[in-house]
Design a protein around this motif. Structure first.
Motif, PDB file in Angstrom:
ATOM      1  N   GLY A 157      -1.383   5.536   3.071  1.00 24.17           N
ATOM      2  CA  GLY A 157      -2.640   4.810   3.163  1.00 24.17           C
ATOM      3  C   GLY A 157      -3.703   5.317   2.209  1.00 24.17           C
ATOM      4  N   GLN A 158      -3.406   6.362   1.454  1.00 26.96           N
ATOM      5  CA  GLN A 158      -4.393   6.938   0.541  1.00 26.96           C
ATOM      6  C   GLN A 158      -4.567   6.065  -0.702  1.00 26.96           C
ATOM      7  N   THR A 159      -5.755   6.156  -1.281  1.00 23.36           N
ATOM      8  CA  THR A 159      -6.056   5.418  -2.510  1.00 23.36           C
ATOM      9  C   THR A 159      -6.706   6.356  -3.519  1.00 23.36           C
ATOM     10  N   MET A 160      -6.836   5.878  -4.749  1.00 23.62           N
ATOM     11  CA  MET A 160      -7.541   6.632  -5.780  1.00 23.62           C
ATOM     12  C   MET A 160      -8.301   5.650  -6.661  1.00 23.62           C
ATOM     13  N   GLU A 161      -9.353   6.154  -7.284  1.00 24.32           N
ATOM     14  CA  GLU A 161     -10.210   5.321  -8.124  1.00 24.32           C
ATOM     15  C   GLU A 161      -9.754   5.368  -9.574  1.00 24.32           C
ATOM     16  N   THR A 162     -10.017   4.280 -10.283  1.00 23.11           N
ATOM     17  CA  THR A 162      -9.909   4.286 -11.732  1.00 23.11           C
ATOM     18  C   THR A 162     -11.246   3.821 -12.294  1.00 23.11           C
ATOM     19  N   GLY A 170       0.232   6.473  -8.752  1.00 24.18           N
ATOM     20  CA  GLY A 170       0.043   7.774  -8.118  1.00 24.18           C
ATOM     21  C   GLY A 170      -0.113   8.850  -9.167  1.00 24.18           C
ATOM     22  N   THR A 171      -0.267  10.074  -8.724  1.00 22.19           N
ATOM     23  CA  THR A 171      -0.442  11.185  -9.648  1.00 22.19           C
ATOM     24  C   THR A 171       0.914  11.684 -10.138  1.00 22.19           C
ATOM     25  N   GLY A 172       0.875  12.494 -11.185  1.00 26.95           N
ATOM     26  CA  GLY A 172       2.107  13.063 -11.697  1.00 26.95           C
ATOM     27  C   GLY A 172       2.790  13.968 -10.700  1.00 26.95           C
ATOM     28  N   THR A 173       2.006  14.773 -10.007  1.00 22.06           N
ATOM     29  CA  THR A 173       2.575  15.718  -9.044  1.00 22.06           C
ATOM     30  C   THR A 173       3.144  15.007  -7.826  1.00 22.06           C
ATOM     31  N   GLU A 174       2.413  14.019  -7.315  1.00 22.19           N
ATOM     32  CA  GLU A 174       2.786  13.388  -6.048  1.00 22.19           C
ATOM     33  C   GLU A 174       3.784  12.248  -6.206  1.00 22.19           C
ATOM     34  N   ALA A 175       3.792  11.591  -7.361  1.00 23.74           N
ATOM     35  CA  ALA A 175       4.704  10.457  -7.565  1.00 23.74           C
ATOM     36  C   ALA A 175       5.633  10.666  -8.755  1.00 23.74           C
ATOM     37  N   GLY A 176       5.109  11.191  -9.856  1.00 23.10           N
ATOM     38  CA  GLY A 176       5.941  11.376 -11.039  1.00 23.10           C
ATOM     39  C   GLY A 176       7.053  12.384 -10.822  1.00 23.10           C
ATOM     40  N   ALA A 177       6.728  13.530 -10.228  1.00 21.99           N
ATOM     41  CA  ALA A 177       7.736  14.572 -10.005  1.00 21.99           C
ATOM     42  C   ALA A 177       8.846  14.104  -9.067  1.00 21.99           C
ATOM     43  N   GLU A 232       0.838  -1.189   0.000  1.00 18.20           N
ATOM     44  CA  GLU A 232       0.000   0.000   0.000  1.00 18.20           C
ATOM     45  C   GLU A 232       0.880   1.248   0.000  1.00 18.20           C
ATOM     46  N   ALA A 233       0.288   2.389  -0.270  1.00 17.80           N
ATOM     47  CA  ALA A 233       1.007   3.653  -0.153  1.00 17.80           C
ATOM     48  C   ALA A 233       1.338   3.917   1.307  1.00 17.80           C
ATOM     49  N   ALA A 234       2.468   4.577   1.539  1.00 16.14           N
ATOM     50  CA  ALA A 234       2.867   4.892   2.910  1.00 16.14           C
ATOM     51  C   ALA A 234       1.800   5.730   3.613  1.00 16.14           C
ATOM     52  N   ALA A 284       0.373   6.834  -4.346  1.00 13.83           N
ATOM     53  CA  ALA A 284       1.742   6.898  -3.845  1.00 13.83           C
ATOM     54  C   ALA A 284       2.237   8.330  -3.748  1.00 13.83           C
ATOM     55  N   GLY A 285       3.228   8.526  -2.900  1.00 13.65           N
ATOM     56  CA  GLY A 285       3.872   9.818  -2.735  1.00 13.65           C
ATOM     57  C   GLY A 285       5.375   9.672  -2.701  1.00 13.65           C
ATOM     58  N   LYS A 286       6.045  10.675  -2.196  1.00 12.01           N
ATOM     59  CA  LYS A 286       7.509  10.724  -2.207  1.00 12.01           C
ATOM     60  C   LYS A 286       8.116   9.555  -1.443  1.00 12.01           C
ATOM     61  N   LYS A 287       7.544   9.184  -0.290  1.00  7.64           N
ATOM     62  CA  LYS A 287       8.090   8.075   0.493  1.00  7.64           C
ATOM     63  C   LYS A 287       8.038   6.770  -0.298  1.00  7.64           C
ATOM     64  N   ASP A 288       6.977   6.576  -1.065  1.00 11.27           N
ATOM     65  CA  ASP A 288       6.851   5.356  -1.861  1.00 11.27           C
ATOM     66  C   ASP A 288       7.865   5.339  -3.003  1.00 11.27           C
ATOM     67  N   ILE A 289       8.091   6.499  -3.608  1.00  9.54           N
ATOM     68  CA  ILE A 289       9.112   6.587  -4.651  1.00  9.54           C
ATOM     69  C   ILE A 289      10.485   6.266  -4.066  1.00  9.54           C
ATOM     70  N   GLU A 290      10.766   6.795  -2.883  1.00  5.09           N
ATOM     71  CA  GLU A 290      12.056   6.505  -2.251  1.00  5.09           C
ATOM     72  C   GLU A 290      12.205   5.005  -1.984  1.00  5.09           C
ATOM     73  N   ARG A 291      11.118   4.376  -1.544  1.00  5.33           N
ATOM     74  CA  ARG A 291      11.151   2.934  -1.284  1.00  5.33           C
ATOM     75  C   ARG A 291      11.388   2.152  -2.580  1.00  5.33           C
ATOM     76  N   ALA A 292      10.731   2.567  -3.658  1.00  3.06           N
ATOM     77  CA  ALA A 292      10.877   1.868  -4.933  1.00  3.06           C
ATOM     78  C   ALA A 292      12.272   2.054  -5.526  1.00  3.06           C
ATOM     79  N   VAL A 293      12.802   3.271  -5.453  1.00  2.00           N
ATOM     80  CA  VAL A 293      14.145   3.524  -5.982  1.00  2.00           C
ATOM     81  C   VAL A 293      15.173   2.742  -5.191  1.00  2.00           C
ATOM     82  N   ALA A 294      15.005   2.664  -3.872  1.00  4.02           N
ATOM     83  CA  ALA A 294      15.927   1.878  -3.050  1.00  4.02           C
ATOM     84  C   ALA A 294      15.877   0.402  -3.439  1.00  4.02           C
TER      85      ALA A 294
END
Length: 493
Positions: free
Chosen positions: A29-34, A217-224, A25-27, A49-59
């Motif tokens: 706990g937030q979700t989004m619909e498709t 995640g969104t472009g702003t919260e995860a892509g950037a 899950e996202a750090a 996802a947000g910055k913490k999730d990106i850091e986890r994935a890059v690691a």
């Protein structure tokens, strides 16, 4: 995988994202619909996802790159890619249904993409054992042997759009696996489900943990944060030119390598000697395919004045006969736009075309009758009487809208076709070989199709000129985008 993930469902259930071989899950706990763009129904929720999730994935990607994955031999990477291709082929219908339900692509068109996608995977598998450096004669003093090595660039951040989830995912992940890189892929928030299905298949194929990570995640919260991350060695992006420019600025922190496949406003030129029986349907579907939501759409249609009126009439008749509906119906030829927001954007261009003086020949409106009422449907549209300065002739619409423009001479049409900040693709219809060669040489575009359109070959480089981006996908050029070249000098006397 350390946490079980249910088989791919499109019933409103919750999906998790894939990091380090685990479904998480996202750090926050937030979700989004498709939602299904054909009827607005929620088909799944996914982590936001947000910055913490990106850091986890890059690691996770870095650990995999520095770990067992670095010891995989080229033939082992080749076998892995071939296993992935086999699983894709076995589950192709499931992949197609996912794309159709999540982003509206007609199922018949999705099924027809099998050769392209499977061909890409098998092409990359072949290339995995064909990567090599050179031994170079030199004029240095003494007895020195020099050679080059091709080495994987490292952790790749991949950001893909919603208009082709399967092909875009493979176009990013395939060369990374072939070259020995690892990947953090951020799919569009509009269509995240097929990349998650792809992660399931890759895990089943035996891709080591952390080699492929999918972060929703969104472009702003995860892509950037992915584009900015100092632990990412390269960014590959497909999407809008404005976002591409932001990614270039974000890449400056560690001067990461960047490949961009961006927007387009592609010209299609129909000469007086064109075979109209062939040219009309191909020119029409160069735009109407995927409801115009395709970067290479040939939305500026230049037609020789002598045949302009006849061609436009035929084009309008063809457009009016296309079957529009839910993409899951195998008879559907035109599906919905991805979202209400995209629908509003396209409707804005339809209004602008009429307000600026273009003549609406066919279409031009949202379709909301009967089964189409809850979806994002726009009728295939043709405008005539268009001038080069109108918004519909200058800006990327990303909808099923063609602007027809007459021309008189080849010199004139080349000048007008090139008068755009974009340079992704172009099309030419002619029976004259000299004209075909002349226009192919003079048009400023990364791909030029003659008497066809949309032909994509894994062995042929694809990419843009000007503000349509830089870097190439496909061919040996594509693999080079994921490799560093090292020079080695050894004194042996």
């Amino acid at each position: 995988m350390t946490t079980a993930q249910p088989r791919h469902l499109l019933d409103g259930s919750h999906r998790r994202m894939f990091i380090g071989g685990a479904w998480v899950e996202a750090a926050s706990g937030q979700t989004m619909e498709t939602r299904n763009p054909a009827n607005g129904v929620v088909i799944a929720t996914v982590p936001r996802a947000g910055k913490k999730d990106i850091e986890r994935a890059v690691a996770a990607a870095r650990n995999a790159f520095d770990g067992p994955w670095s010891r995989f031999k080229p033939h082992e990477r080749q076998k892995l890619l071939l296993r992935i291709a086999e699983l894709f082929e076995r589950h192709w219908e499931e992949i197609c249904v996912s794309d159709t339900t999540d982003m509206g692509l007609p199922i018949a068109r999705a099924r027809g993409n099998a050769n392209r996608v499977l061909g890409m995977l098998r092409y990359y598998a072949g290339m995995a054992t064909a990567l090599h450096g050179q031994t170079i004669d030199n004029s240095l003093p003494g007895d020195i042997v020099s050679y080059t090595r091709k080495e994987p660039i490292g952790v790749v951040g991949a950001i893909i759009p919603w208009n082709a989830p399967t092909a875009a995912s493979v176009w990013k992940i395939g060369p990374a696996l072939a070259t020995g890189c690892t990947v953090v892929l951020k799919p569009s928030e509009e269509a995240p489900l097929t990349p998650l299905l792809i992660a399931e298949l890759m895990a089943e194929a035996g891709v080591p943990d952390g080699v492929v990570n999918i972060v929703t995640g969104t472009g702003t919260e995860a892509g950037a944060p992915l584009a900015e991350h100092m632990g990412v060695d390269k960014i590959v992006f497909t999407g809008s030119t404005a976002t591409g420019q932001s990614i270039v600025r974000a890449s400056a922190g560690n001067l990461k390598r960047v490949s961009l496949e961006l927007g387009g406003k592609s010209p299609v030129i129909v000469c007086t000697d064109a075979d109209l029986e062939r040219a009309v349907p191909v020119a029409a579907m160069s735009v109407f395919a995927n409801s115009g939501q395709i970067c290479i759409a040939g939305s500026r249609l230049f037609v020789a004045r002598q045949i302009h009126d006849e061609f436009v009439a035929r084009l309008a008749a063809y457009a009016a006969g296309l079957r529009i509906g839910n993409g899951i119906d195998p008879e559907t030829e035109i599906g919905p736009l991805i979202s209400p927001r995209q629908l509003q954007r396209v409707e804005g261009y339809l209004r602008a075309g009429s307000e600026e003086g273009a003549r609406l020949v066919v279409g031009g409106a949202r379709l909301s009758q009967g089964a189409l009422a809850e979806g994002n449907f726009v009728a295939p549209t043709v405008f005539a009487g268009v001038s080069d300065t109108m918004r519909i002739a200058r800006e990327e619409i990303f909808g099923p809208v063609i602007s027809a423009l007459p021309f008189d001479t080849l010199d004139e049409v080349v000048r007008r076709a090139n008068d755009t900040p974009y340079g992704l693709a172009a099309g030419v219809f002619t029976r004259d070989l000299a004209t075909a060669h002349q226009l192919s040489r003079r048009l400023q575009a990364g791909s030029v199709w003659v008497n066809t359109y949309h032909a994509i070959d894994p062995a042929v480089p694809f990419g843009g000129y000007k503000m349509s981006g830089y870097g190439r996908e496909g061919g040996t050029d594509h693999l080079d985008e994921y490799l560093n070249t090292k020079g080695v000098f050894i004194r042996i006397d």
